[in-house]
Design a protein around this motif. Structure first.
Motif, PDB file in Angstrom:
ATOM      1  N   CYS A 138     -69.388  25.886  99.573  1.00 25.17           N
ATOM      2  CA  CYS A 138     -69.096  27.309  99.420  1.00 25.17           C
ATOM      3  C   CYS A 138     -68.468  27.859 100.697  1.00 25.17           C
ATOM      4  O   CYS A 138     -67.496  28.625 100.647  1.00 25.17           O
ATOM      5  CB  CYS A 138     -70.373  28.078  99.092  1.00 25.17           C
ATOM      6  SG  CYS A 138     -71.006  27.833  97.423  1.00 25.17           S
ATOM      7  N   SER A 139     -68.998  27.463 101.822  1.00 24.57           N
ATOM      8  CA  SER A 139     -68.452  27.917 103.101  1.00 24.57           C
ATOM      9  C   SER A 139     -67.006  27.454 103.265  1.00 24.57           C
ATOM     10  O   SER A 139     -66.149  28.216 103.728  1.00 24.57           O
ATOM     11  CB  SER A 139     -69.310  27.389 104.252  1.00 24.57           C
ATOM     12  OG  SER A 139     -68.796  27.785 105.499  1.00 24.57           O
ATOM     13  N   ASP A 140     -66.743  26.217 102.862  1.00 21.32           N
ATOM     14  CA  ASP A 140     -65.383  25.679 102.963  1.00 21.32           C
ATOM     15  C   ASP A 140     -64.401  26.476 102.113  1.00 21.32           C
ATOM     16  O   ASP A 140     -63.200  26.539 102.422  1.00 21.32           O
ATOM     17  CB  ASP A 140     -65.356  24.213 102.541  1.00 21.32           C
ATOM     18  CG  ASP A 140     -66.056  23.300 103.534  1.00 21.32           C
ATOM     19  OD1 ASP A 140     -66.259  23.731 104.686  1.00 21.32           O
ATOM     20  OD2 ASP A 140     -66.416  22.166 103.157  1.00 21.32           O
ATOM     21  N   GLU A 141     -64.894  27.064 101.017  1.00 20.86           N
ATOM     22  CA  GLU A 141     -64.048  27.846 100.127  1.00 20.86           C
ATOM     23  C   GLU A 141     -64.151  29.350 100.399  1.00 20.86           C
ATOM     24  O   GLU A 141     -63.737  30.168  99.573  1.00 20.86           O
ATOM     25  CB  GLU A 141     -64.407  27.536  98.672  1.00 20.86           C
ATOM     26  CG  GLU A 141     -64.172  26.073  98.296  1.00 20.86           C
ATOM     27  CD  GLU A 141     -64.349  25.815  96.818  1.00 20.86           C
ATOM     28  OE1 GLU A 141     -64.313  26.792  96.029  1.00 20.86           O
ATOM     29  OE2 GLU A 141     -64.496  24.639  96.438  1.00 20.86           O
ATOM     30  N   SER A 142     -64.734  29.673 101.548  1.00 20.26           N
ATOM     31  CA  SER A 142     -64.854  31.075 101.994  1.00 20.26           C
ATOM     32  C   SER A 142     -65.674  31.933 101.042  1.00 20.26           C
ATOM     33  O   SER A 142     -65.423  33.136 100.885  1.00 20.26           O
ATOM     34  CB  SER A 142     -63.460  31.696 102.190  1.00 20.26           C
ATOM     35  OG  SER A 142     -62.747  30.985 103.186  1.00 20.26           O
ATOM     36  N   LEU A 143     -66.659  31.310 100.399  1.00 20.91           N
ATOM     37  CA  LEU A 143     -67.598  32.039  99.560  1.00 20.91           C
ATOM     38  C   LEU A 143     -68.847  32.342 100.381  1.00 20.91           C
ATOM     39  O   LEU A 143     -69.407  31.456 101.017  1.00 20.91           O
ATOM     40  CB  LEU A 143     -67.986  31.206  98.327  1.00 20.91           C
ATOM     41  CG  LEU A 143     -66.914  30.997  97.269  1.00 20.91           C
ATOM     42  CD1 LEU A 143     -67.387  29.970  96.232  1.00 20.91           C
ATOM     43  CD2 LEU A 143     -66.585  32.319  96.571  1.00 20.91           C
ATOM     44  N   ARG A 144     -69.276  33.580 100.357  1.00 22.74           N
ATOM     45  CA  ARG A 144     -70.497  33.953 101.059  1.00 22.74           C
ATOM     46  C   ARG A 144     -71.693  33.476 100.235  1.00 22.74           C
ATOM     47  O   ARG A 144     -71.869  33.911  99.084  1.00 22.74           O
ATOM     48  CB  ARG A 144     -70.547  35.465 101.280  1.00 22.74           C
ATOM     49  CG  ARG A 144     -69.482  35.971 102.256  1.00 22.74           C
ATOM     50  CD  ARG A 144     -69.537  37.480 102.408  1.00 22.74           C
ATOM     51  NE  ARG A 144     -69.209  38.159 101.161  1.00 22.74           N
ATOM     52  CZ  ARG A 144     -67.958  38.399 100.743  1.00 22.74           C
ATOM     53  NH1 ARG A 144     -66.920  38.009 101.469  1.00 22.74           N
ATOM     54  NH2 ARG A 144     -67.743  39.025  99.607  1.00 22.74           N
ATOM     55  N   CYS A 201     -73.267  38.893  99.435  1.00 20.34           N
ATOM     56  CA  CYS A 201     -73.455  37.473  99.103  1.00 20.34           C
ATOM     57  C   CYS A 201     -72.937  37.207  97.688  1.00 20.34           C
ATOM     58  O   CYS A 201     -73.224  37.954  96.751  1.00 20.34           O
ATOM     59  CB  CYS A 201     -74.939  37.126  99.204  1.00 20.34           C
ATOM     60  SG  CYS A 201     -75.334  35.394  98.954  1.00 20.34           S
ATOM     61  N   GLU A 202     -72.169  36.137  97.545  1.00 20.88           N
ATOM     62  CA  GLU A 202     -71.562  35.813  96.250  1.00 20.88           C
ATOM     63  C   GLU A 202     -72.308  34.724  95.487  1.00 20.88           C
ATOM     64  O   GLU A 202     -72.245  34.669  94.251  1.00 20.88           O
ATOM     65  CB  GLU A 202     -70.114  35.359  96.475  1.00 20.88           C
ATOM     66  CG  GLU A 202     -69.215  36.444  97.062  1.00 20.88           C
ATOM     67  CD  GLU A 202     -67.890  35.892  97.519  1.00 20.88           C
ATOM     68  OE1 GLU A 202     -66.906  36.000  96.758  1.00 20.88           O
ATOM     69  OE2 GLU A 202     -67.835  35.337  98.642  1.00 20.88           O
TER      70      GLU A 202
END
Length: 262
Positions: A39-45, A124-125
């Motif tokens: 998720c972090s790699d895809e810029s998702l919080r 947060c997503e």
């Protein structure tokens, strides 16, 4: 990540809650951390919460042991978690606010000080919610009559403990599990492998333990996992028919089959 993206697309609620269920030692925490990194790699919080981090404090469980049944002193079964705390975390995240995520110190068998709880991000997503009984459903009353192991036969002959846990699971826990948008099951090949998996966990815990920490020996581990046997077996029999994704594992935790319901 496919289940994460599907939930993000199909629900307007944020964060989407991905439930990850698996027996002790099945690798669910490792998988959740990997998804968190993706998720972090895809810029998702994103944030991660374990049901183990919602355990009641040691003092609260000791009070239950005195008032209801001695076996409730041991963390694990439904009835030994602070469900309201879990719901509060999700409610706060749904308002787009940051919040501290509870943490439980297993080596000390007590909740960690709040100052040590990590922060979940604002807006947060994705919330990864993992645990051994995440998404579980209660058993019918007739299934509680017969003990499933020596622990139940010797120490819960009148079924007070297991009935208390089952009632809790049928009640407040379902409100918590209703917040799950996608449910993933890491399915062990059977309960017989759990002892070895849990032994590996405890050995890893021992390597990092402080002198005052509580580390279980093999006999203590065998007794400890007996508290989980009833519901673990129920989950393995019941949940595969309704989980959104089932990852069937072998005894080495290697996936041998993946089944998607949606």
């Amino acid at each position: 990540m496919a289940q994460v993206h599907a939930a993000l697309t199909e629900t307007g609620r944020r964060p989407v809650v991905i439930g990850l269920c698996g027996a002790q030692g099945s690798g669910k925490t490792t998988l959740a951390r990997a998804v968190l990194a993706a998720c972090s790699d895809e810029s998702l919080r994103a944030a991660m919460l374990s049901i183990d981090d919602l355990y009641l404090t040691r003092a609260e469980r000791q009070a239950l042991a005195q008032d209801v049944h001695p076996l409730l002193a041991t963390r694990g079964v439904p009835g030994t978690h602070d469900v309201a705390l879990g719901l509060s975390v999700i409610d706060t995240l749904e308002r787009g606010q940051g919040t501290r995520l509870p943490r439980f110190d297993k080596a000390r068998d007590d909740r960690a000080p709040e100052s040590e709880w990590p922060l979940a991000p604002r807006a947060c997503e994705v919330l990864l919610f993992e645990g051994w009984c995440v998404g579980a459903r209660a058993q019918s009353a007739e299934h509680l009559a017969q003990p499933v192991n020596a622990l139940e036969a010797r120490e819960d002959a009148d079924a007070v403990w297991r009935s208390y846990a089952n009632t809790a699971l049928a009640g407040p826990y379902q409100s918590l599990f209703a917040r799950i948008d996608r449910l993933i099951l890491l399915a062990a090949p059977g309960f017989d492998v759990v002892y070895g998996w849990r032994l590996e966990q405890e050995r890893d815990l021992a390597e990092h333990a402080a002198p005052a920490d509580r580390v279980m020996d093999e006999a203590a581990i065998a007794r400890f996992i007996a508290h989980y046997e009833r519901l673990t077996c129920h989950i393995l029999g019941e949940m595969p028919g309704r989980a959104d994704l089932v990852v069937q594992l072998d005894a080495r935790r290697c996936p041998v089959e993946i089944r998607r319901l949606r």
